[in-house]
Design a protein around this motif. Structure first.
Motif, PDB file in Angstrom:
ATOM      1  N   SER B  39       0.841  -1.192   0.000  1.00 34.79           N
ATOM      2  CA  SER B  39       0.000   0.000   0.000  1.00 34.79           C
ATOM      3  C   SER B  39       0.879   1.246   0.000  1.00 34.79           C
ATOM      4  O   SER B  39       2.093   1.163   0.119  1.00 34.79           O
ATOM      5  CB  SER B  39      -0.932  -0.019   1.207  1.00 34.79           C
ATOM      6  OG  SER B  39      -0.192  -0.324   2.355  1.00 34.79           O
ATOM      7  N   SER B  40       0.246   2.394  -0.120  1.00 34.08           N
ATOM      8  CA  SER B  40       0.989   3.640  -0.207  1.00 34.08           C
ATOM      9  C   SER B  40       1.828   3.863   1.048  1.00 34.08           C
ATOM     10  O   SER B  40       1.360   3.658   2.153  1.00 34.08           O
ATOM     11  CB  SER B  40       0.007   4.794  -0.400  1.00 34.08           C
ATOM     12  OG  SER B  40       0.719   5.967  -0.617  1.00 34.08           O
ATOM     13  N   GLY B  41       3.080   4.211   0.849  1.00 34.62           N
ATOM     14  CA  GLY B  41       3.958   4.458   1.982  1.00 34.62           C
ATOM     15  C   GLY B  41       4.629   3.213   2.526  1.00 34.62           C
ATOM     16  O   GLY B  41       5.369   3.271   3.501  1.00 34.62           O
ATOM     17  N   ALA B  42       4.404   2.082   1.863  1.00 25.18           N
ATOM     18  CA  ALA B  42       4.974   0.819   2.344  1.00 25.18           C
ATOM     19  C   ALA B  42       6.488   0.769   2.135  1.00 25.18           C
ATOM     20  O   ALA B  42       7.184  -0.015   2.761  1.00 25.18           O
ATOM     21  CB  ALA B  42       4.316  -0.355   1.630  1.00 25.18           C
ATOM     22  N   GLY B  43       6.987   1.605   1.216  1.00 25.72           N
ATOM     23  CA  GLY B  43       8.411   1.618   0.946  1.00 25.72           C
ATOM     24  C   GLY B  43       8.769   1.055  -0.414  1.00 25.72           C
ATOM     25  O   GLY B  43       9.940   0.787  -0.693  1.00 25.72           O
ATOM     26  N   LYS B  44       7.777   0.914  -1.283  1.00 22.91           N
ATOM     27  CA  LYS B  44       8.017   0.312  -2.595  1.00 22.91           C
ATOM     28  C   LYS B  44       9.009   1.131  -3.426  1.00 22.91           C
ATOM     29  O   LYS B  44       9.976   0.590  -3.961  1.00 22.91           O
ATOM     30  CB  LYS B  44       6.697   0.193  -3.383  1.00 22.91           C
ATOM     31  CG  LYS B  44       5.615  -0.566  -2.664  1.00 22.91           C
ATOM     32  CD  LYS B  44       4.361  -0.661  -3.509  1.00 22.91           C
ATOM     33  CE  LYS B  44       3.726   0.677  -3.834  1.00 22.91           C
ATOM     34  NZ  LYS B  44       3.090   1.356  -2.697  1.00 22.91           N
ATOM     35  N   SER B  45       8.749   2.425  -3.513  1.00 22.64           N
ATOM     36  CA  SER B  45       9.642   3.268  -4.318  1.00 22.64           C
ATOM     37  C   SER B  45      11.044   3.273  -3.731  1.00 22.64           C
ATOM     38  O   SER B  45      12.034   3.213  -4.453  1.00 22.64           O
ATOM     39  CB  SER B  45       9.110   4.696  -4.386  1.00 22.64           C
ATOM     40  OG  SER B  45       7.874   4.713  -5.038  1.00 22.64           O
ATOM     41  N   THR B  46      11.114   3.348  -2.410  1.00 17.82           N
ATOM     42  CA  THR B  46      12.416   3.336  -1.762  1.00 17.82           C
ATOM     43  C   THR B  46      13.150   2.038  -2.102  1.00 17.82           C
ATOM     44  O   THR B  46      14.330   2.046  -2.424  1.00 17.82           O
ATOM     45  CB  THR B  46      12.250   3.476  -0.239  1.00 17.82           C
ATOM     46  OG1 THR B  46      11.370   4.577   0.020  1.00 17.82           O
ATOM     47  CG2 THR B  46      13.580   3.711   0.440  1.00 17.82           C
ATOM     48  N   LEU B  47      12.422   0.937  -2.057  1.00 13.33           N
ATOM     49  CA  LEU B  47      13.029  -0.362  -2.347  1.00 13.33           C
ATOM     50  C   LEU B  47      13.561  -0.414  -3.779  1.00 13.33           C
ATOM     51  O   LEU B  47      14.709  -0.804  -4.010  1.00 13.33           O
ATOM     52  CB  LEU B  47      11.998  -1.473  -2.125  1.00 13.33           C
ATOM     53  CG  LEU B  47      12.457  -2.902  -2.432  1.00 13.33           C
ATOM     54  CD1 LEU B  47      13.644  -3.269  -1.550  1.00 13.33           C
ATOM     55  CD2 LEU B  47      11.337  -3.898  -2.219  1.00 13.33           C
TER      56      LEU B  47
END
Ligand code: ATP
Ligand code: MG
Lengths: 221, 333
Positions: B39-47
């Motif tokens: 979900s949003s803010g889960a850290g996907k983009s960071t990952l």
């Protein structure tokens, strides 16, 4: 003064002014672009973060920018003499113009670069671009429309400064306005000079915007 | 193969610290289409940004084919990055370059001679179906077309890996499908390993072979799409994969059960059997099914009368056929 004489006077003055302003704009950009780029890339979100460099440059730029031009003009007379060999005339005026314009242009370049989408810079990094490649192939080309707008502003500002330099023996239209209008109370000559200055600003402004609109690919046509 | 070893990322903000990633271990095998959902803010983009080190992990190591990226000098890292293409939600094309020149960019910086770069770029634009829009600038292209240019650009240096961070989130459903088809084709035809970041189930369902579920900076589940989607082990993953249907529970009088069942039981008349076994009427409040890998997978919301004996019987039956269920809190309001 005869009309013919006035026209000849203003023509000569205009050429001198254009020579001074165009040369100093060019010279200031030669130094202002690298400085602006440096300010941008060393910033805390930049591609070559470097706090000390950014801080020192920022302070120097702000200091120079906050000195009123007329004061700067007089304060650097020794420097002007050292560079130009004299303190009067068109060539001598270019020196303080450039000194005053560099920090101003550096800030404008910096703010133009800030308009470049951060995502595009990131994409370039992801593709393995070096900082130099990002500057030359991404930042400057992407900021080109904004840089051009800045250039027309710089031109108009330097035109105003060059007129002020008439007080200390600079050439061009400014000197004519001051010598005839201020010292000899010939208001009509002063107004004629102002008129020519207005026309020059207008022409260059329009020309600049024309080039911007023609070359900015974000505009659909 | 891309491998993450104990990767953590903490952002230090003025007032607090954000642990965006917590000790992530992940292996992405060559040839797969690997989905990372959360979900949003889960850290996907960071990952995903840690995979090509756009973001440097605070701790841990990132390996690309056994080269430790986190240990490389900037110059070496730049070279390695050319093996990883990246596509963004906002396309991130160069606005002052036309489509062709955009695709040429990565080749230019890699030192490929001009005419050779142009040839390759045209070939790629053909692959993404945009050969007739080569000389258009991004402002003259639709979102889907821009993403196609971005995909062509990402493939220019013949990368082994392609990272897609919400590549379809700015597009409408039809365009999304066509971009997903394109990604699948790229995976199959060029053998490019694709990592797809998304918050949408259907993206993973449609093209991914492997999936990792990310929640609050942690990988809570990981495996083949069928495995994870058919039997999510953690409650968070279940809820993410099968979000609770919205219902108004003020009018309920009995006990509400949420059933989740996989392909193995979809042919069994569960509701009918429940009624027969418990000798009590059950009320279907809501139901939904998904088709994953040709198997029906669904959930159903059933209301039982407040009858302890019948409910016990129902639980026994559900247990016996291996259907996962949860009791929902329906009363109390
Ligand atoms: N540069 C940053 N500085 C500070 N905090 C950040 C930064 N980038 C991300 N975060 C924080 O890290 C967490 C994870 O962010 P991230 O962008 O990875 O989420 P996401 O899963 O991609 O979400 P979304 O689906 O909304 O894109 C968030 O709490 C976010 O606020
Ligand atoms: Mg994101």
């Amino acid at each position: 003064m005869e009309f013919n004489q006035l026209v000849a006077l203003l023509w000569k003055g205009s050429l001198e002014t254009l020579y001074m302003v165009l040369t100093s704009t060019l010279c200031s950009y030669v130094a202002g672009i690298p400085l602006g780029v440096l300010l941008f890339i060393t910033d805390k979100n930049g591609i070559c973060r470097c706090r000390p460099v950014n801080l020192v440059l920022g302070v120097i730029v702000n200091l120079t920018r906050s000195i009123p031009f007329i004061i700067l003009l007089i304060a650097i007379l020794p420097f002007t003499r050292a560079v130009a060999g004299t303190t009067i005339g068109t060539n001598a005026t270019i020196v303080p113009l450039v000194v005053a314009a560099i920090p101003f242009i550096a800030r404008m370049v910096e703010s133009s670069l800030k308009e470049v989408d951060q995502g595009v810079i990131e994409a370039a990094q992801a593709m393995g671009s070096s900082p130099l490649q990002i500057i030359v192939k991404v930042l400057l080309p992407e900021a080109r429309p904004s840089l051009l707008v800045g250039c027309t502003i710089a031109f108009a500002t330097l035109l105003g400064y060059s007129a002020m330099a008439g007080f200390t023996g600079g050439g061009g239209l400014g000197a004519i306005a001051i010598n005839y209008g201020y010292y000899r109370y010939q208001a009509n000559i002063m107004w004629a000079t102002v008129f020519v200055l207005v026309v020059i600003v207008q022409v260059f402004q329009e020309l600049g915007m024309f080039i911007v609109n023609k070359t900015d690919k974000r505009i659909r046509n | 193969m891309i491998r993450l070893e104990q990767v953590s990322k903490t952002f230090h903000l003025k007032s607090r610290e954000v642990e965006a990633l917590k000790q992530i271990n992940l292996t992405i095998e060559d040839g797969s289409i690997f989905g990372i959902i959360g979900s949003s803010g889960a850290g996907k983009s960071t990952l995903v940004r840690c995979l090509n080190l756009l973001e440097r992990p605070t701790e841990g190591k990132v390996f690309l084919d056994d080269i430790e990226l986190t240990a490389l000098s900037n110059g070496r890292l730049r070279k390695e990055r050319r093996k990883i293409g990246m596509v963004f939600q906002q396309f991130n094309l160069l606005a002052q370059r036309n489509a062709l020149k955009n695709v040429c960019y990565p080749l230019e910086i890699a030192g490929v001679p001009g005419n050779q770069a142009k040839e390759r770029a045209i070939e790629l634009l053909k692959l993404v179906g945009l050969e007739d829009r080569m000389y258009n600038f991004p402002a003259q292209l639709s979102g889907g077309q821009k993403q196609r240019v971005a995909i062509a650009r990402a493939l220019a240096t013949e990368p082994k890996y392609l990272l897609c961070d919400e590549a379809t989130s700015a597009l409408d459903p039809n365009t999304t499908n066509s971009i997903l088809e394109l990604l699948k084709e790229i995976n199959e035809r060029l053998g490019v390993t694709i990592i797809v970041i998304t918050h949408e189930m259907k993206v993973v369902e449609k093209i991914c072979t492997q999936v990792a579920v990310l929640n609050e900076g942690e990988v809570i589940e990981q495996g083949s799409v069928q495995e994870v989607f058919l039997s999510p082990k953690t409650k968070i993953a279940q809820e993410m994969i099968y979000p609770k249907p919205k219902y108004d529970n003020r009018n309920f009088h009995g006990k509400v059960f949420r059933l989740a069942f996989g392909g193995q039981s979809s042919s069994e008349p569960i509701v009918a059997n429940l009624v027969l076994k418990c000798q009590t009427p059950v009320n279907i409040l809501g139901a939904g099914t998904e088709d994953i890998g040709g198997k029906a997978y669904g959930q159903m919301l059933l209301e039982f009368p407040k009858d302890e004996a019948a409910i016990a019987e129902a639980k026994k039956y559900l247990d016996s056929i291996g259907v996962h269920y949860e009791e929902e809190d329906a009363d109390g309001i």
